[in-house]
Design a protein around this motif. Structure first.
Motif, PDB file in Angstrom:
ATOM      1  N   ASP A   1       0.818  -1.210   0.000  1.00 21.10           N
ATOM      2  CA  ASP A   1       0.000   0.000   0.000  1.00 21.10           C
ATOM      3  C   ASP A   1       0.857   1.269   0.000  1.00 21.10           C
ATOM      4  N   ASN A   2       1.726   1.366  -1.010  1.00 21.97           N
ATOM      5  CA  ASN A   2       2.538   2.561  -1.224  1.00 21.97           C
ATOM      6  C   ASN A   2       2.479   2.907  -2.712  1.00 21.97           C
TER       7      ASN A   2
ATOM      8  N   ASP B   1       2.721 -12.066  -0.638  1.00 21.07           N
ATOM      9  CA  ASP B   1       1.581 -11.275  -1.098  1.00 21.07           C
ATOM     10  C   ASP B   1       2.094 -10.169  -2.021  1.00 21.07           C
ATOM     11  N   ILE B   2       1.818 -10.339  -3.321  1.00 19.55           N
ATOM     12  CA  ILE B   2       2.214  -9.326  -4.312  1.00 19.55           C
ATOM     13  C   ILE B   2       1.000  -8.909  -5.139  1.00 19.55           C
ATOM     14  N   THR B   3      -0.187  -9.014  -4.554  1.00 14.28           N
ATOM     15  CA  THR B   3      -1.428  -8.693  -5.264  1.00 14.28           C
ATOM     16  C   THR B   3      -1.490  -7.213  -5.624  1.00 14.28           C
ATOM     17  N   SER B   4      -2.346  -6.941  -6.620  1.00 14.45           N
ATOM     18  CA  SER B   4      -2.677  -5.577  -7.023  1.00 14.45           C
ATOM     19  C   SER B   4      -1.447  -4.763  -7.394  1.00 14.45           C
TER      20      SER B   4
ATOM     21  N   SER C   1       1.967  -5.869  -1.778  1.00 20.20           N
ATOM     22  CA  SER C   1       0.713  -5.643  -2.497  1.00 20.20           C
ATOM     23  C   SER C   1       0.364  -4.160  -2.577  1.00 20.20           C
ATOM     24  N   PHE C   2      -0.535  -3.833  -3.542  1.00 18.85           N
ATOM     25  CA  PHE C   2      -1.079  -2.484  -3.720  1.00 18.85           C
ATOM     26  C   PHE C   2       0.040  -1.452  -3.926  1.00 18.85           C
TER      27      PHE C   2
END
Length: 1005
Positions: free
Chosen positions: A477-478, A522-525, A500-501
């Protein structure tokens, strides 16, 4: 001679001479009885006591019983026992009532053993008894009456399993009443206030309820009052403030309400330890608290306190621990923040937390003037604003800093890399901007880095790959861009990576296969693309893979089916093509599978997780077909078969199965008939997955010499362990015979069988066979046969002593041997947790369950409390059982009450064992009480004072090996601290532990 002649001559013997003779005879008989009573009582005690460590070997006829180990006799009354002290000798079984015959006994100490059953009521008749210490056993039942023990001064019964209420008829001369960590209920008896001599009163960690009686304030000599961990309610009793001699006060973890008394510190001026956390106290922190000038440990966290922290707090110059977290404390103006300036006077401060409050504005620069000994600084989850607090640059000793959950802005300064001792940095959920400082790579001890939910941009610095101890990296989330550096996957300890994100792009590098300890990815989005690398299947420890909402293309790697530990796989919202690998259906632990919105085609498997429609998502793949009917997919095209193959198919699908069923029915009927006919000779062995030699009850009885006490080597809650020769090879074996009349014993047998069904590891005690049959009287009989471990257990290695008064361990256990043992144990637990077909949680990790063979190789044993998880519909990492207790001192905080256990709880117990091995102090040592534990003790002295707390025997060795040995100790204790985190989610896995210990051991060798 004259008497004889008078009698022979027929002369009458004077009456007074008969009386004299009778008196002499009476005195002689009484003297004989007195001389033999105490010895017989001691022998009866020995007879009923299990002694696997041979602590009572001196109790024999060749030595006068007054010189037996632990026995002391009176100087005025020879042959009368006045003291029996057998603490920490590994003794088992019930306490013999015969000790009640030792009528001259003044001191009885049987602490830190494994005594079970009830406290004999006969001990209450010892009217000369002054000290009774039964601390750290597994005694049950109610506390008997000690009203007749009028001289009793010390009654120590803590850390047992006692029930009922505190007795109302306790002797009035008691000075120390220690009842903590039991299952006592009811209220505090009113009669307790009549024991005016009390200076230690402890009943913490029980289930006592009601209000705290104000009458306790009459106990004017009270210095130590421990009431935490009960169900008390109501306000803080003001009469307690009359206890001007009070040194330690713990009333934490209750339901107390109202304001803290305003004159608290004026009255309790001598208090040094104050623990009032986890209640419902309101109002302000009393400014008078700062008048308690000797206070070094203050914990008033987890309440509802408001207002500001008194600016005079710095008057508490001896403070080492100050925990104010999770309240409603405020600060916004410079005046409000004055407490930081004041705290600079506390030159011994090591732990300061004011997280989860209502602090606002900039952190004063004076935070940099706090103690040079400060290790933990927690300012998280407030409303702090401004730039990164510059004063932190001066706190070079920090191990952990938490600023997460605030409104901090600007860049994270490069100087943060100069804080080389930092192991955890939490900066998440702020408004930091700019690039991630590459200077983070200078923190060579860093284990956890949380930068998520900020506004960082630029690329992830590849140099972060230099952090060779990093376990957790969260930068989600960055606004990051660029590719994921392959260097991250070369960090040997990396277990969680969350990216992710962001706006990351490019392929996922094939080096990801090097992340052998990875548990969570977790490497989603993001905008990642290319094929998913087949090397992803080499991450054989990973449990959760989240790669959804990217642009990955190509086929799903078949190697994903090799990750036997996989529980969650999310590949949704990508551009994947091809078919679903059949291998996914064979993953036993897979619980969630999301393949939705890709371009997959072909038939959906119907086995394994695909049978659980709620766990599988395949929407948005229009070319998929078949699968379970609940998916509502179109049927796959049928490929026609020729007639001959069709006939063969019918034979295979119909005729042969019917014949097999009929045959099996006949065989099963015959076997059941034979089993009923030969019940007295049959043996029902659990299925261990390999062939075992069958044994009968008679075999076991002969091997143990009729279950002779001379062959008894251990005794526990559910049975006894004997040594004996069972097989023709002549090798010694250990036979665990279950006491099926004990509640839970059969369940323990089943648990141990299930746990050992298919395990194979060099560091587990090898099971040779099992016996489940009936004994010679027709009763059920169950036993397990293990390979004999001739060097005993780790507890004995650490603590065996010589002589009745010598409490110094005689075994000089080298640093290298300790490293080997703890590494062996870590390998065993890593195997149980991660490498076996199903997670096994041991639930009772402690030194006495670690056995040593001839080569001093460690083997983990005793799986009687073990819990397994083979069902893929439940969480493999945790299980719940109200019956699980474990062992006091080693039980993780979250399951000490007998609730949830998990692999994390095993990690905690392992961490305690690790610290114990190198510090050589039991976690139940007298010094570890109240809020102190072996983990906190280590933390407070780590790293600068490590050499002051480790086993003194190691210091002699360090004089030879120098700095290398000291560095090894520091590294090992650091692992122990990582294992004993209070929050289970913060503990590292056993795979990480094993990898680190192997590296340390190999480097030291």
């Amino acid at each position: 001679m004259k008497l004889s002649r008078l009698a022979m001559m027929g002369s009458p013997i004077p009456q007074y001479l008969f009386l004299l003779m009778a008196c002499c005879a009476h005195v002689a008989i009484c003297s004989f009885i007195e001389n033999s009573t105490d010895k017989l009582s001691l022998l009866e005690f020995k007879k009923t006591t299990g002694d696997p460590q041979q602590a009572l070997t001196s109790w024999n006829d060749s030595t006068h019983f007054c010189r037996w180990k632990g026995v002391l006799c009176s100087a005025k009354h020879p042959n009368r026992v006045t003291s029996l002290q057998l603490q920490n000798q590994g003794l088992l079984g019930p306490i013999s009532p015969s000790l009640g015959n030792l009528t001259f006994l003044r001191i009885l100490s049987l602490s830190t053993n494994s005594f079970t059953g009830e406290i004999p009521p006969s001990l209450g008749h010892l009217h000369r008894l002054q000290q009774l210490n039964l601390i750290n056993n597994t005694l049950q039942g109610r506390i008997p009456s000690f009203a007749n023990c009028s001289r009793l001064e010390v009654l120590g019964l803590s850390n047992n399993q006692l029930i009922g209420q505190i007795p109302a008829d306790l002797p009035h001369g008691l000075q120390q009443l220690i009842l903590g960590s039991n299952n006592l209920t009811g209220i505090i008896p009113a009669s307790l206030v009549n024991i005016t001599a009390l200076f230690v009163l402890g009943f913490e960690s029980n289930n006592i309820e009601g209000s705290i009686p104000g009458e306790l304030g009459r106990l004017s000599g009270l210095q130590y009052l421990y009431m935490g961990g009960n169900n008390f309610s109501g306000r803080f009793p003001l009469p307690i403030l009359n206890l001007s001699n009070l040194i330690n006060l713990n009333a934490a973890d209750n339901g107390l309400t109202g304001d803290l008394p305003s004159n608290f510190g004026n009255s309790l001026r001598n208090v040094q330890l104050l623990v009032l956390g986890a209640n419902f106290f309101r109002g302000h922190i009393p400014p008078s608290l700062t008048n308690a000038s000797d206070l070094y440990f203050c914990d008033i966290s987890r309440n509802e306190l408001t207002g500001v922290v008194p600016s005079s707090i710095g008057k508490l110059s001896k403070l080492s621990w100050l925990n104010l977290e999770i309240n409603k404390l405020q600060a916004s103006t410079k005046q409000d923040w004055g407490f930081i300036n004041s705290l600079t006077n506390c030159t011994e401060l090591q732990v300061f937390s004011i997280s989860v409050n209502r602090l606002q504005g900039n952190v004063p620069d004076s935070v940099g003037n706090l103690s040079g000994q400060l290790l933990y600084l927690y300012l998280a989850n407030n409303q702090l604003s401004g730039f990164f607090p510059s004063g932190i640059a001066n706190l070079r000793g920090l191990i952990s800093v938490a600023l997460n959950g605030n409104k901090l802005t600007g860049v994270v300064p490069d100087w943060i890399g100069s804080l080389g001792n930092l192991q955890k940095v939490a900066l998440s959920s702020n408004f930091f901007t700019g690039e991630i400082p590459s200077s983070f790579s200078n923190m060579t001890r860093l284990e956890e880095l949380y930068l998520d939910s900020n506004h960082f941009d630029g690329q992830i610095p590849p140099i972060l790959g230099n952090l060779q101890t990093l376990g957790v990296l969260n930068i989600s989330d960055n606004n990051l861009h660029g590719s994921i550096p392959k260097e991250l996957f070369r960090i040997p300890t990396l277990r969680e990576i969350t990216l992710s994100f962001n706006n990351l792009y490019g392929p996922l590098h094939t080096d990801i296969g090097n992340a052998k300890q990875l548990l969570y990815l977790d490497i989603t989005s993001n905008n990642l693309s290319g094929n998913l690398p087949g090397t992803l299947g080499d991450c054989d420890s990973v449990a959760d893979i989240e790669v959804g909402h990217n642009a990955f293309s190509g086929n799903m790697p078949n190697s994903l089916g090799n990750i036997t530990s996989l529980q969650i796989l999310n590949l949704s919202h990508n551009n994947l093509t091809g078919s679903i690998p059949e291998s996914l259906s064979r993953l036993q632990f897979l619980e969630q599978l999301d393949l939705s919105f890709n371009n997959l085609e072909g038939e959906v498997p119907t086995e394994g997780i695909f049978n659980n429609i709620t766990a599988v998502k395949v929407d948005g793949n229009h070319k998929l077909c078949g699968g379970p009917v609940e998916l509502h997919l179109l049927a796959c095209p049928v490929i026609p078969l020729d007639l001959s193959k069709h006939k063969l198919s019918v034979a295979l699908k119909v005729v042969i199965p019917v014949a097999i069923v009929v045959s099996l029915s006949i065989v099963i009927s015959v076997l059941l008939f034979l089993a009923r006919k030969q019940r007295t000779e049959s043996i029902s062995l659990p299925t261990f997955g390999r062939e075992f030699q069958k044994i009968s009850y008679g075999d076991v009885a002969r091997a143990t010499g009729g279950f002779s006490r001379s062959n008894l080597i251990g005794q526990g809650r559910y049975g006894s362990v004997y040594k004996g020769h069972l097989f023709q090879d002549g090798n010694m074996v250990a036979i665990k015979v279950f006491s099926l009349e004990t509640r839970g014993a059969e369940k323990s047998f089943i648990a141990e069988c299930n746990a050992l069904r298919n395990v194979r590891h060099r560091n587990l005690v090898p099971i040779l066979t099992a016996c489940s049959t009936i004994d010679s009287e027709g009763n059920d009989f169950k036993a397990l046969v293990y390979k004999y471990m001739p060097r005993g257990d780790l507890h004995n290695l650490l603590y065996s002593t010589q002589g009745s008064e010598n409490t110094t361990p005689v075994n000089n256990v080298s640093l290298a041997l300790r490293l080997r043992i703890i590494t062996d144990v870590s390998d065993a637990l890593a195997y149980l947790h991660h490498s076996h077909q199903g997670t096994i949680v041991h639930c009772d990790m402690k030194p006495s369950n670690i056995l040593l063979d001839d080569d001093m190789v460690a083997h983990v044993g005793d799986f009687g409390l073990a819990r397994l998880k083979f069902d893929s519909t439940t969480n493999s990492n945790s299980t719940t059982s109200d019956a699980i207790k474990g062992t006091i001192g080693y039980v993780a905080p979250e399951c000490a009450g007998g609730c949830e256990v998990s692999t994390s709880s095993d990690v905690y117990s392992f961490g305690v064992v690790l610290l114990e091995i190198f510090i050589r102090r039991r976690p139940t040592d007298e010094m570890f009480k109240d809020a102190m534990s072996i983990a906190i003790f280590t933390e407070l002295n780590f790293p600068d004072k490590v050499l002051q707390i480790v086993d003194p025997q190691l210091l002699q060795e360090l004089d030879v090996c120098g700095e290398d040995g000291a560095q090894v100790l520091q590294s090992v204790l650091s692992i122990g601290l990582c294992c004993t985190k209070t929050n289970p989610n913060e503990r590292i896995s056993m795979q990480d532990v094993a990898a680190k210990l192997h590296g340390i051991r190999d480097a030291y060798q």
